[in-house]
Scaffold this motif. Structure first.
Motif, PDB file in Angstrom:
ATOM      1  N   MET A 102       0.752  -1.178   0.334  1.00 16.94           N
ATOM      2  CA  MET A 102       0.082  -0.514   0.291  1.00 16.94           C
ATOM      3  C   MET A 102       1.071   0.881   0.281  1.00 16.94           C
ATOM      4  O   MET A 102       1.990   1.233   1.177  1.00 16.94           O
ATOM      5  N   ASN A 103       0.596   2.638  -0.924  1.00 18.33           N
ATOM      6  CA  ASN A 103       0.776   3.252  -0.603  1.00 18.33           C
ATOM      7  C   ASN A 103       1.049   4.688   0.855  1.00 18.33           C
ATOM      8  O   ASN A 103      -0.351   4.350   1.074  1.00 18.33           O
ATOM      9  N   LYS A 104       1.640   5.223   0.336  1.00 20.45           N
ATOM     10  CA  LYS A 104       1.402   6.434   1.877  1.00 20.45           C
ATOM     11  C   LYS A 104      -0.247   6.832   2.359  1.00 20.45           C
ATOM     12  O   LYS A 104      -0.572   7.236   3.201  1.00 20.45           O
ATOM     13  N   PRO A 108      -3.425   0.572  -3.477  1.00 20.98           N
ATOM     14  CA  PRO A 108      -2.254   0.195  -3.936  1.00 20.98           C
ATOM     15  C   PRO A 108      -1.104   0.393  -4.532  1.00 20.98           C
ATOM     16  O   PRO A 108      -1.994   0.650  -5.387  1.00 20.98           O
ATOM     17  N   ALA A 109      -0.105  -0.615  -3.955  1.00 23.09           N
ATOM     18  CA  ALA A 109       1.028   0.779  -5.037  1.00 23.09           C
ATOM     19  C   ALA A 109       1.045  -0.735  -5.925  1.00 23.09           C
ATOM     20  O   ALA A 109       1.489  -0.636  -7.391  1.00 23.09           O
ATOM     21  N   TYR A 128      -1.245   3.249 -10.438  1.00 17.94           N
ATOM     22  CA  TYR A 128      -0.726   4.649 -10.629  1.00 17.94           C
ATOM     23  C   TYR A 128      -2.349   5.943 -10.308  1.00 17.94           C
ATOM     24  O   TYR A 128      -2.955   5.620 -11.266  1.00 17.94           O
ATOM     25  N   TYR A 129      -1.845   6.616 -10.002  1.00 21.39           N
ATOM     26  CA  TYR A 129      -3.276   7.645  -9.286  1.00 21.39           C
ATOM     27  C   TYR A 129      -2.408   9.121  -9.235  1.00 21.39           C
ATOM     28  O   TYR A 129      -1.574   9.843  -9.919  1.00 21.39           O
ATOM     29  N   ASN A 133      -6.044  10.802  -5.688  1.00 22.08           N
ATOM     30  CA  ASN A 133      -5.936   9.465  -4.939  1.00 22.08           C
ATOM     31  C   ASN A 133      -6.510   8.531  -6.087  1.00 22.08           C
ATOM     32  O   ASN A 133      -7.356   6.999  -5.874  1.00 22.08           O
ATOM     33  N   THR A 134      -7.846   9.237  -7.529  1.00 24.49           N
ATOM     34  CA  THR A 134      -8.183   8.564  -8.329  1.00 24.49           C
ATOM     35  C   THR A 134      -7.283   7.673  -9.367  1.00 24.49           C
ATOM     36  O   THR A 134      -6.020   8.507  -9.174  1.00 24.49           O
ATOM     37  N   LEU A 135      -7.514   6.619  -9.068  1.00 24.42           N
ATOM     38  CA  LEU A 135      -6.590   5.793 -10.402  1.00 24.42           C
ATOM     39  C   LEU A 135      -6.493   6.271 -11.853  1.00 24.42           C
ATOM     40  O   LEU A 135      -7.344   6.250 -12.543  1.00 24.42           O
TER      41      LEU A 135
END
Length: 270
Positions: A102-104, A108-109, A128-129, A133-135
């Motif tokens: 998971m990213n900060k 999920p990264a 990648y976001y 934080n939308t994908l």
């Protein structure tokens, strides 16, 4: 009929010929004080719910367990958490394990899939976001021998908090294979948003939604799929609501209004 996309593509890559079970359900197993409340129940214990908030606890015939706000079980699958890592494994079979980094922001990264005897994942996906934080993009990789090759790519477009377009590419990521256009009912807020984000963050084999991670604000009313050089499919969604405007039944229909499949929801409310 809508074809496999996003995590459905990952599901295909991860299966290697083995059909994966769709995770679609919840069960609240804490010994909370509760009473009937329409399609859900009301609890008084500290279960991570805010006053007036509801969460899905039953989805069709499958089930979920929570510890606070974290999912600990979903159907046959069990979840373990360690720092920024989340592992998902089938409790009835040791043949598959999925591991999320998971990213900060808590999304999920990457996610990888391990078979029973694998020491490294046989497939994985990177995410990648955008700044909100939308994908923005996801890229899939599959292992052949000791090397990984790109097996797919997806690009995502958002409008006012809703996912409105997905461009799907195959292993030649310069050639588009599918385009999905999503239309929303802007008068209806999707109260399943938090639930779907939790599930999609933690389940690489949940294939009844359009994306991983952040979910749309409103309810989708239709999806158009355009296959490059092929057919165009058009699906519609119809809903039944409870007194709290929670979706209790979601029906997927084709252009003739014939049902393709449906999903049922039951809620726990506070």
């Amino acid at each position: 009929m809508i074809q496999a996309i996003t995590f459905k593509n990952l599901k295909r890559a991860f299966s290697l010929g083995t059909k994966l079970v769709l995770i679609t359900g919840f069960l609240f197993s804490l010994n909370a004080c509760k009473k009937d409340s329409g399609s859900g129940s009301t609890t008084t214990e500290d279960d991570g719910l805010l006053p007036g908030q509801c969460r899905v606890i039953v989805h069709d015939s499958d089930a979920i367990t929570y510890s606070g706000t974290k999912i600990t079980g979903f159907g046959n699958y069990k979840y373990t958490y360690k720092d920024t890592l989340v592992s998902v494994a089938d409790a009835k079979s040791d043949s598959m394990t999925y591991k999320f980094s998971m990213n900060k922001s808590g999304f999920p990264a990457s996610v990888g899939a391990w078979g029973f005897q694998d020491t490294i994942p046989f497939a994985y996906m990177l995410f990648y976001y955008n700044a909100d934080n939308t994908l923005r993009k996801s890229v899939e990789f599959t292992r052949f021998g000791d090397k990984y090759t790109v097996s797919g790519k997806n690009l995502y477009t958002w409008t006012a908090g809703n996912l409105t377009r997905i461009l799907n590419f195959g292993s030649d990521t310069s050639v588009q294979t599918n385009q999905f256009n999503v239309v929303y009912d802007l008068t209806k807020t999707d109260t399943r948003k938090t639930f779907k984000q939790q599930i999609l963050l933690n389940s690489p084999i949940y294939a009844n939604d359009l994306m991983e991670g952040v979910s749309s604000v409103n309810l989708p009313s239709s999806i158009q799929q355009i296959i490059t050089g092929g057919s165009t499919y058009y699906n519609k969604m119809a809903y039944v609501f409870d007194a709290k405007n929670n979706v209790t039944l979601e029906t997927y229909q084709d252009a003739t209004n014939a049902e393709i499949y449906h999903l049922r929801y039951t809620y726990q409310c506070k």
